[in-house]
Design a protein around this motif. Sequence first.
Motif, PDB file in Angstrom:
ATOM      1  N   ASP A 152      29.086  31.967  25.563  1.00  0.00           N
ATOM      2  CA  ASP A 152      30.353  32.414  25.655  1.00  0.00           C
ATOM      3  C   ASP A 152      30.759  33.606  24.927  1.00  0.00           C
ATOM      4  N   GLY A 153      31.283  34.622  25.149  1.00  0.00           N
ATOM      5  CA  GLY A 153      31.389  35.774  24.598  1.00  0.00           C
ATOM      6  C   GLY A 153      30.355  36.777  24.067  1.00  0.00           C
ATOM      7  N   LEU A 154      29.341  36.539  24.394  1.00  0.00           N
ATOM      8  CA  LEU A 154      28.077  37.407  23.980  1.00  0.00           C
ATOM      9  C   LEU A 154      28.140  38.692  24.975  1.00  0.00           C
ATOM     10  N   LYS A 155      27.862  39.773  24.226  1.00  0.00           N
ATOM     11  CA  LYS A 155      27.799  41.032  24.997  1.00  0.00           C
ATOM     12  C   LYS A 155      26.317  41.080  25.400  1.00  0.00           C
ATOM     13  N   VAL A 156      25.947  41.380  26.608  1.00  0.00           N
ATOM     14  CA  VAL A 156      24.601  41.466  27.063  1.00  0.00           C
ATOM     15  C   VAL A 156      24.587  42.757  27.980  1.00  0.00           C
ATOM     16  N   ALA A 157      23.492  43.492  27.554  1.00  0.00           N
ATOM     17  CA  ALA A 157      23.165  44.667  28.302  1.00  0.00           C
ATOM     18  C   ALA A 157      22.190  44.321  29.030  1.00  0.00           C
ATOM     19  N   ILE A 158      22.018  44.733  30.424  1.00  0.00           N
ATOM     20  CA  ILE A 158      20.760  44.584  31.180  1.00  0.00           C
ATOM     21  C   ILE A 158      20.587  46.090  31.740  1.00  0.00           C
ATOM     22  N   VAL A 159      19.258  46.277  31.320  1.00  0.00           N
ATOM     23  CA  VAL A 159      18.852  48.028  31.315  1.00  0.00           C
ATOM     24  C   VAL A 159      17.925  48.237  32.191  1.00  0.00           C
ATOM     25  N   GLY A 160      17.857  49.250  32.968  1.00  0.00           N
ATOM     26  CA  GLY A 160      16.900  49.698  33.864  1.00  0.00           C
ATOM     27  C   GLY A 160      17.115  49.697  35.511  1.00  0.00           C
ATOM     28  N   ASP A 161      16.133  49.343  35.916  1.00  0.00           N
ATOM     29  CA  ASP A 161      15.994  49.225  37.360  1.00  0.00           C
ATOM     30  C   ASP A 161      16.852  48.072  38.156  1.00  0.00           C
ATOM     31  N   VAL A 162      17.991  48.143  37.890  1.00  0.00           N
ATOM     32  CA  VAL A 162      18.922  47.137  38.290  1.00  0.00           C
ATOM     33  C   VAL A 162      18.995  47.324  39.904  1.00  0.00           C
ATOM     34  N   LEU A 163      18.699  48.224  40.757  1.00  0.00           N
ATOM     35  CA  LEU A 163      18.562  48.235  42.010  1.00  0.00           C
ATOM     36  C   LEU A 163      17.715  47.293  42.953  1.00  0.00           C
ATOM     37  N   HIS A 164      16.457  47.388  41.983  1.00  0.00           N
ATOM     38  CA  HIS A 164      15.588  46.524  42.932  1.00  0.00           C
ATOM     39  C   HIS A 164      15.313  45.053  41.983  1.00  0.00           C
ATOM     40  N   SER A 165      16.284  44.920  41.058  1.00  0.00           N
ATOM     41  CA  SER A 165      16.036  43.675  40.246  1.00  0.00           C
ATOM     42  C   SER A 165      16.621  42.381  40.801  1.00  0.00           C
ATOM     43  N   ARG A 166      15.987  41.323  41.235  1.00  0.00           N
ATOM     44  CA  ARG A 166      16.434  40.256  41.530  1.00  0.00           C
ATOM     45  C   ARG A 166      17.009  39.259  40.097  1.00  0.00           C
ATOM     46  N   VAL A 167      16.044  39.600  39.064  1.00  0.00           N
ATOM     47  CA  VAL A 167      16.682  39.165  37.717  1.00  0.00           C
ATOM     48  C   VAL A 167      18.116  39.526  37.422  1.00  0.00           C
ATOM     49  N   ALA A 168      18.266  40.872  37.325  1.00  0.00           N
ATOM     50  CA  ALA A 168      19.536  41.396  37.036  1.00  0.00           C
ATOM     51  C   ALA A 168      20.806  40.654  38.078  1.00  0.00           C
ATOM     52  N   ARG A 169      20.358  40.741  39.074  1.00  0.00           N
ATOM     53  CA  ARG A 169      21.618  39.846  40.038  1.00  0.00           C
ATOM     54  C   ARG A 169      21.908  38.587  39.611  1.00  0.00           C
ATOM     55  N   SER A 170      20.754  37.715  39.239  1.00  0.00           N
ATOM     56  CA  SER A 170      21.089  36.248  39.021  1.00  0.00           C
ATOM     57  C   SER A 170      21.512  36.249  37.504  1.00  0.00           C
ATOM     58  N   ASN A 171      21.025  36.992  36.877  1.00  0.00           N
ATOM     59  CA  ASN A 171      21.619  37.109  35.506  1.00  0.00           C
ATOM     60  C   ASN A 171      23.010  37.421  35.071  1.00  0.00           C
ATOM     61  N   VAL A 172      23.513  38.444  36.136  1.00  0.00           N
ATOM     62  CA  VAL A 172      24.942  38.895  35.837  1.00  0.00           C
ATOM     63  C   VAL A 172      25.634  37.604  36.567  1.00  0.00           C
ATOM     64  N   LEU A 173      25.311  37.000  37.627  1.00  0.00           N
ATOM     65  CA  LEU A 173      26.338  35.955  38.315  1.00  0.00           C
ATOM     66  C   LEU A 173      26.168  34.633  37.128  1.00  0.00           C
ATOM     67  N   LEU A 174      25.079  34.291  36.642  1.00  0.00           N
ATOM     68  CA  LEU A 174      25.213  33.064  35.863  1.00  0.00           C
ATOM     69  C   LEU A 174      25.655  33.627  34.336  1.00  0.00           C
ATOM     70  N   LEU A 175      25.165  34.594  33.632  1.00  0.00           N
ATOM     71  CA  LEU A 175      25.902  35.088  32.373  1.00  0.00           C
ATOM     72  C   LEU A 175      27.651  35.129  32.483  1.00  0.00           C
ATOM     73  N   THR A 176      28.173  35.498  33.448  1.00  0.00           N
ATOM     74  CA  THR A 176      29.318  35.718  33.720  1.00  0.00           C
ATOM     75  C   THR A 176      30.422  34.136  33.902  1.00  0.00           C
ATOM     76  N   THR A 177      29.457  33.706  34.814  1.00  0.00           N
ATOM     77  CA  THR A 177      30.017  32.015  34.948  1.00  0.00           C
ATOM     78  C   THR A 177      30.208  31.226  33.566  1.00  0.00           C
ATOM     79  N   LEU A 178      29.112  31.896  32.633  1.00  0.00           N
ATOM     80  CA  LEU A 178      29.009  30.906  31.439  1.00  0.00           C
ATOM     81  C   LEU A 178      29.827  31.581  30.264  1.00  0.00           C
ATOM     82  N   GLY A 179      30.617  32.766  30.544  1.00  0.00           N
ATOM     83  CA  GLY A 179      31.477  33.443  29.670  1.00  0.00           C
ATOM     84  C   GLY A 179      30.844  34.692  29.008  1.00  0.00           C
ATOM     85  N   ALA A 180      29.678  35.216  29.292  1.00  0.00           N
ATOM     86  CA  ALA A 180      29.048  36.288  28.666  1.00  0.00           C
ATOM     87  C   ALA A 180      29.832  37.519  29.261  1.00  0.00           C
TER      88      ALA A 180
END
Length: 307
Positions: A152-180
């Motif tokens: 909660d409250g962490l600032k997370v930068a996800i950097v690079g090939d977001v377009l092709h990244s399933r890791v990025a998509r799942s992280n955005v969803l989960l991390l925002t659910t958890l308040g980052a």
Amino acid sequence: MIKHLRSAADLDADTATLILDTAAEMAALAGREVKKLPTLRGRTVVNLFYEDSTRTRISFEAAAKRLSADVINFSAKGSSVSKGESLKDTALTLQAMGADAVVIRHPASGAPHRLASWVDGSVINAGDGTHEHPTQALLDAYTMRSRLGRIDGLKVAIVGDVLHSRVARSNVLLLTTLGAQVTLVGPPTLIPIDVAAALSPGTKVSYDLDSVLPATDVVMMLRVQTERMQDSYFPSAREYSRRYGLDAPRMRKLPEHAIVMHPGPMNRGMEIAPEVADSSRSTIVEQVANGVSARMAVLYLLLGGKA
Ligand code: NCD
């Protein structure tokens, strides 16, 4: 408890927190001499891998075995898939064998959703095309929480090939659910238009890595996925690396406590410099170890274990 884990969006904050707490208990076992739990004795977990994988496949196998499940590893190479058998027919075969859980990695986005309608067991998405990779997001969240004490409250930068990244998509969803607070960073060609609005309204986008780093707690570097690129998205590897690669001078712009993550496999020297990948700020090896605990927690809870 949910039955399937197809997307990080299947997880609300309480369920995600329960999985992370359970993963912490599973991690405590890893230090014992006897690492096995009898919890899933007699249950069958099938690993269905249609795409190459090192970490995820080994990690799911170790997780299921530590819970005493029977594990069947199926890879498309060397199976009837190479004779043209469809996913549906393969699914019906698994169904006939009585799989309690099917872990699937597939090049087609949405394959786990289809599979869930054909089998009775739980379906766990281990990466589908460019869509999602929810257990990677769970192990990443677990790693952040164990290193920094909270999400909660962490600032997370996800950097690079977001377009092709399933890791990025799942992280955005989960991390925002958890308040980052998530910021996606990369060249405009590798950040889908309106991605932030589509995934979660609080997400920010930046094309300037240097300006983002000083106010970042976690920087997650993504692999440049050339195997999914049909066009050229940047002028050259050197140019990409100069603007978006994390090297030692750039890493010094991060606050003292910040950590550097990468899901692996890495292109050393491209998105991440070797001295950064091997530095004490890097959690890359820890992420792999945490992957086993996180996947044990998922299997345990989805297959009916109690908290
Ligand atoms: C990722 C994947 O396969 O989606 N790796 C992983 O699961 N550890 C990321 C990648 O391939 O770059």
